[in-house]
Design a protein around this motif. Structure first.
Motif: not given
Length: 230
Positions: A112, A116, A120, A134, A136, A202-204, A208-209
């Motif tokens: 992350r 991000d 966010g 968060g 994904c 919040y799309k990550m 990053n997830s």
């Protein structure tokens, strides 16, 4: 706004021993969340909540504060995250500090980024949200998943509709990635869960997830980090 980052890092782990301070590319795991929080520039306080003096020392080395250790009640693997957050807020209140929002940054999400967190918070502000979580995109559609019978027979495993629909035309599903939770302070005390009215996703990015729970996850995170620009 006065924003508090809480990085929960209790000692011990049943799945992967001391994973929160296990070294990942020459840094203890929890350091990545501290550095991302610092890079985001949105926090007045970045604290690590831990039951360990050793973890506290490491956290301070990377710039976090540990004004108090967590209690025995919130240090078990059965303790709820939001009970821990309330304990932290009560601890800060006794020191004369209060906050407008709280952000949970699990140390097991080392990829992350500061962006991000910053983006966010931009979503949190633009939506006047109670909470931001968060997520994904899922690696595989859950429509291709099911439980198995004892004899492993796959009769009815996938619905006829899913089986006959091209993969590209199936709906996109998202999963909670555990990397980012932002909650407005007043809402925290009355909410039943952050997945309610006034909560936004919040799309990550999937890379990053990555959530570290096993040795394989460590290897995967290390590989992704090695491919990024230094």
């Amino acid at each position: 706004m006065k924003n508090l980052a809480i990085i929960p890092a209790r000692s011990g782990s049943k799945g992967l021993k001391n994973k929160n301070i296990k070294e990942l590319r020459q840094k203890p795991l929890l350091a990545y969340s501290i550095l991302a929080a610092t890079e985001s520039g949105v926090f007045s306080h970045i604290m690590v909540s831990t039951d360990s003096e050793e973890y506290a020392r490491i956290a301070r080395e990377y710039g976090a504060e540990v004004p108090f250790l967590r209690s025995r009640e919130t240090s078990t693997d059965m303790a709820g995250t939001w009970d821990l957050v309330k304990e932290v807020l009560n601890g800060y209140s006794s020191l004369g500090e209060s906050f407008d929002s709280i952000c949970i940054l699990q140390p097991t999400s080392p990829l992350r980024t500061g962006d991000d967190i910053k983006f966010g918070y931009e979503l949190f502000s633009s939506k006047a949200a109670n909470a931001v979580v968060g997520v994904c995109e899922m690696e595989h559609s859950p429509l291709y998943s099911n439980t198995l019978q004892e004899d492993c027979c796959m009769d009815g495993f996938i619905s006829e509709k899913a089986a006959s629909t091209p993969r590209q035309l199936l709906p996109v599903y998202y999963r909670i990635n555990g990397a980012l939770y932002i909650v407005r302070e007043p809402y925290l005390w009355t909410m039943k869960s952050p997945y309610d009215h006034g909560c936004y996703a919040y799309k990550m990015a999937a890379e990053n997830s990555i959530d570290i729970d096993t040795e394989y996850d460590f290897m995967l995170a290390e590989y992704v980090m090695s491919k990024r620009q230094p």
